[in-house]
Scaffold this motif. Structure first.
Motif, PDB file in Angstrom:
ATOM      1  N   SER A 190       1.429  -1.136  -0.027  1.00 10.89           N
ATOM      2  CA  SER A 190      -0.074  -0.179  -0.159  1.00 10.89           C
ATOM      3  C   SER A 190       1.047   1.634  -0.177  1.00 10.89           C
ATOM      4  O   SER A 190       0.413   2.069  -0.422  1.00 10.89           O
TER       5      SER A 190
ATOM      6  N   ASN B 203     -11.527  -0.979  -0.061  1.00 14.71           N
ATOM      7  CA  ASN B 203     -10.450  -1.244  -0.521  1.00 14.71           C
ATOM      8  C   ASN B 203      -9.456   0.124  -0.149  1.00 14.71           C
ATOM      9  O   ASN B 203     -10.260   1.097  -0.462  1.00 14.71           O
ATOM     10  N   TYR B 204      -7.963  -0.135  -0.520  1.00 11.69           N
ATOM     11  CA  TYR B 204      -7.416   1.148  -1.045  1.00 11.69           C
ATOM     12  C   TYR B 204      -7.830   2.185  -2.142  1.00 11.69           C
ATOM     13  O   TYR B 204      -7.735   3.269  -1.469  1.00 11.69           O
TER      14      TYR B 204
ATOM     15  N   ARG C 126      -8.721   6.288  -1.599  1.00  6.45           N
ATOM     16  CA  ARG C 126      -8.222   7.265  -1.928  1.00  6.45           C
ATOM     17  C   ARG C 126      -8.819   7.985  -2.878  1.00  6.45           C
ATOM     18  O   ARG C 126      -8.373   9.043  -3.299  1.00  6.45           O
TER      19      ARG C 126
ATOM     20  N   ILE D 141      -1.617   4.287   3.368  1.00  8.75           N
ATOM     21  CA  ILE D 141      -2.997   4.347   3.639  1.00  8.75           C
ATOM     22  C   ILE D 141      -2.874   2.779   4.266  1.00  8.75           C
ATOM     23  O   ILE D 141      -2.531   1.322   3.881  1.00  8.75           O
TER      24      ILE D 141
END
Length: 829
Positions: free
Chosen positions: A646, A670-671, A675, A687
């Motif tokens: 990440s 999710n990441y 974002r 993150i």
């Protein structure tokens, strides 16, 4: 309900043919007994007045008390208060059928008061009412004798009088002429009447005389063809009469010699039938059997008669049975069912149902059949409504009986509208009022039941088909959902109605209302899949995508919930098995607990063959714990890899200086989603999403690092905004605050859901990983960690029940600060 009907006790119903000895003695004392002394008479009168007032009070409070009515009538009859007595009898007759003995008393009392035309007409009506309640040969004979004695036309043997008497006799024969045990009485009374008429005919009028002789002969022939008690005596009487007419010469000759062949054939057949029924007659007439045995005897008798295929004979037997057992609901249900199959329509069937509901008003099925019988007979709406309203005053044992009664009423109204073709507002208004009455009465008791759903579904259907009002139908469903909104079938029924009428948008709006609701079982998943199927069949691609966007998080949430429940169930099952295994241990195994733990471990190392059973179990537990730690270490390493990925492959150090803490994330986030969420803020450096170390799924918690304070403040300003249907909680991460709070409080505030860190390994100040040591049982000085949030413990706090191999140091004894505790989970350069 307005009142509760109390069924008349069978003990108050005397046999049809006789009155009780107490009643006869009472009648003798009333009519012809010796007069008491004046003082005694005065005392009795005062006592009777007190009893009368008590009974009047009881009947005013509970007018459905059968025994109180009986006692009240007996007391008034003893006191001689004619007006009150007449009113009391009328009141009781409206509520209950009177026994034959009570009708006989009533008619005799009225006949003894006055013999004028009005009195004669009043007594005739009483007899007509009496013979319609129960079958009683004795009451029929009294009726016939009264007409012969007091009717002037019959006494004068006029043509009108003879016709009237014969009509009454034929009525009696139809009702009781087939009564095997007592029917002969009516036949003999009929013959005596015809013989008396023969004597009044002039000898010169040979034609009239011959006609009357033929009338008498016909009566003999009819009687001899019916299986009755005393058939041999009837045959002898017939032969004697034929000798008088000159057709036979010797009575003492063989029994059937000289008799018409067709009479002989009928008599032989009837005699065989009587002989086949003798044993059945003896059983039901026995005084030494219980009511249940008598009922069974009647049922066997009825089956025998039904096999012969003669409905009138079966009906007479049923009438005899209900006279002896008037409050047997099974008997009434069987009787009315037979009439529905055999006669179907006519006054005979409706009359029996009227009597059945008076004898057993607490049986809902009888009322339902009564309404259907009236409908088959084309009864007026007024009569059907009166019976329906009367049925609602009764008390039934189950709510389903009330529901069936309401639905039967609505069915009849619907069929009537279809039959007459008059779909006017007045008729449908009655249907709507009936439905509303049923809903108001049944909803509190039948909440969330299939029966109540069926009622409202039927109501909504008729609103659209007969009422032509789709808005009213929607109102029915909406009101029902306020009561039973947790029923999946209710929502499905509402949706099905909208689809049936081509209202797709309305059906879609209902799906939007209910897809997020919790239903029993798999109902929550079912409604989600049902919405998707609906959009495939009726919606556009945009509609399907929108439904999928709404349903997918819901399905994932439900799937996670199911998995947690299954895991919890499995854990409880395992704990139960462990407790069961522990309870089954032998008492001798507890002796080893007295040894010192260290000594026990040394003995185990010296002589493995003599290892106590409990030590073996503990050793197995040690191996299991070691395996768990290996798995945890692997999971931690995989989590570290994820964290490193990440941060774009760089081994960053997280200082939490410009970091926000996010909670209440959707498990699917999710990441990239995070974002994009902060794309309008910018400045995202790293993150970190926290995952469960066992399942690997997101725990709904994350840390996000920013470049500077400006970007951090803009990120915190997005607090309470939604992401994937979840309202996020965004706050600045403040490690310094942990110095003033305990590590447990810090953990609970930043990880609001009681979440768990994924690592069992920790890092010291030098950055090297140090694995928790779990090797030996500890003593009483071990620190006990209780509660659910024991997933991450500072190194100076030892695991529950275990000791470390390392010696205690001053650093271990000193509690860790919040900043030091955080370093256990943060990578350093």
């Amino acid at each position: 309900m307005d009142e509760t009907l109390t069924p008349p006790p069978q003990s108050s119903e005397p046999p049809a043919s006789t009155t009780s000895a107490a009643s006869q003695e009472e009648e003798e004392n009333t009519n012809g007994g010796d007069e008491p002394m004046p003082d005694s008479d005065s005392d009795d009168e005062a006592q009777q007045n007190l009893q009368l007032q008590a009974l009047e009070t009881e009947l005013a409070a509970n007018p459905s008390n059968y025994d109180s009515h009986v006692q009240y009538i007996k007391l008034l009859r003893r006191m001689g208060d004619i007006e009150k007595l007449r009113k009391a009898r009328e009141t009781m007759s409206e509520l209950f059928p009177l026994s034959p003995a009570m009708w006989q008393e009533w008619t005799k009392d009225e006949a003894s008061l006055d013999t004028g035309p009005e009195a004669f007409s009043r007594v005739l009506k009483l007899y007509d009412r009496g013979v319609s309640d129960y079958l009683s040969v004795s009451l029929w004979c009294d009726y016939i004798n009264f007409v012969q004695e007091f009717d002037p036309l019959v006494r004068q043997c006029s043509h009108a009088g003879i016709s009237k008497a014969r009509e009454l006799f034929e009525r009696a024969l139809t009702a009781a002429g087939l009564h095997v045990a007592e029917g002969t009485k009516i036949w003999e009374a009929y013959r005596e009447f015809e013989l008396a008429i023969l004597l009044t005919i002039d000898e010169a009028d040979t034609q009239a005389k011959e006609k009357q002789v033929q009338q008498i002969r016909s009566l003999f022939h009819r009687q001899l063809s019916i299986p009755l008690a005393g058939m041999n005596s009837t045959l002898l009487a017939y032969k004697a009469w034929e000798v008088e007419q000159g057709n036979l010469h010797d009575i003492e000759s063989s029994d059937l010699a000289g008799i018409y062949p067709h009479v002989v054939s009928s008599y032989q057949k009837a005699l065989d039938m009587y002989n086949a029924r003798v044993h059945l007659e003896k059983h039901i007439s026995s005084q030494d059997i219980s009511d249940s045995e008598r009922l069974q005897g009647y049922m066997n008798y009825v089956k025998f008669e039904q096999s012969s295929g003669t409905p009138p004979r079966v009906q007479v037997l049923y009438e005899r049975a209900i006279t002896d057992l008037p409050v047997s609901s099974d008997l009434w249900l069987d009787y009315t069912g037979y009439l529905d199959k055999t006669f179907k329509v006519g006054n005979i069937v409706t009359n029996v149902y009227s009597r059945a509901t008076k004898n057993c008003p607490w049986i809902g099925e009888l009322w339902v059949r009564y309404l259907l019988s009236l409908e088959r007979g084309r009864a007026s709406e007024k009569d059907i409504a009166a019976v329906f309203e009367k049925s609602l005053q009764c008390t039934f044992s189950t709510l389903d009986e009330y529901l069936d009664l309401f639905l039967t009423r609505v069915d009849g109204l619907r069929r009537r509208m279809a039959y007459t073709g008059e779909e006017d507002k007045l008729e449908f208004k009655i249907i709507r009022e009936t439905f509303q009455h049923a809903s108001d009465y049944l909803s509190p008791q039948m909440k969330n039941t299939e029966g109540l759903l069926r009622l409202h579904a039927y109501w909504a259907h008729l609103e659209t088909k007969l009422g032509k009002d789709i808005s009213a139908a929607r109102g029915v469903w909406d009101s029902f959902l306020k009561i039973c909104g947790s029923m999946l079938e209710a929502w499905r029924g509402y949706i099905a109605m909208e689809i049936e009428h081509g209202r797709i948008n309305e059906a879609r709006s209902i799906y939007k209302r209910c897809y997020s609701k919790r239903f029993p079982g798999t109902g929550s998943e079912d409604i989600c899949h049902s919405w998707l199927r609906f959009e495939r069949e009726y919606g556009t691609l945009e509609d399907y995508d929108h439904a999928l966007q709404k349903v997918s998080p819901r399905l994932e949430e439900l799937q996670l919930y199911r998995a947690q429940q299954e895991s919890k169930s499995t854990e409880e099952k395992d704990n139960h098995l462990k407790r069961s295994a522990r309870d089954k241990r032998k008492p001798e195994a507890d002796i080893t607990d007295e040894q010192v733990p260290a000594k026990r471990r040394r003995e185990v190392g010296k002589n493995p063959k003599n290892v106590p059973e409990e030590s073996k179990v503990q050793a197995q537990k040690f191996r299991q714990v070691a395996k768990v730690e290996e798995v945890n270490e692997k999971i931690n390493k995989s989590d570290d890899v994820t964290k490193e990925q990440s941060t774009s492959g760089t081994n960053r150090a997280f200082s939490d200086q410009c970091t926000v803490f996010i909670s209440n994330l959707n498990p699917t986030t999710n990441y990239e989603h995070i974002r994009n969420f902060f794309s309008d803020v910018g400045g995202v450096v790293a993150i970190r999403i926290l995952h469960d170390k066992f399942t690997g799924k997101s725990r709904g918690l994350a840390y996000v690092d920013f470049l500077d304070e400006e970007h951090l403040a803009a990120a915190v300003a997005k607090n309470k905004q939604r992401l994937h249907g979840k309202k996020l909680s965004i706050a600045r991460s403040d490690p310094k605050r942990g110095k003033k709070e305990s590590s447990g409080q810090r953990n609970m505030k930043e990880q609001s859901a009681g979440s768990k860190e994924p690592d069992d390994t920790s890092k010291g100040d030098d950055g090297k990983e140090t694995k928790s040591s779990i090797s030996k049982r500890g003593g009483d000085d071990n620190i006990q960690i209780k509660g659910k949030n024991t997933f991450a413990v500072p190194r100076n706090v030892r695991p529950l029940g275990w000791i470390s191999n390392k010696p205690k140091t001053e650093e271990d004894e000193k509690p860790k600060s919040n900043d030091e505790f955080r370093k256990m989970f943060i990578k350093k350069e």
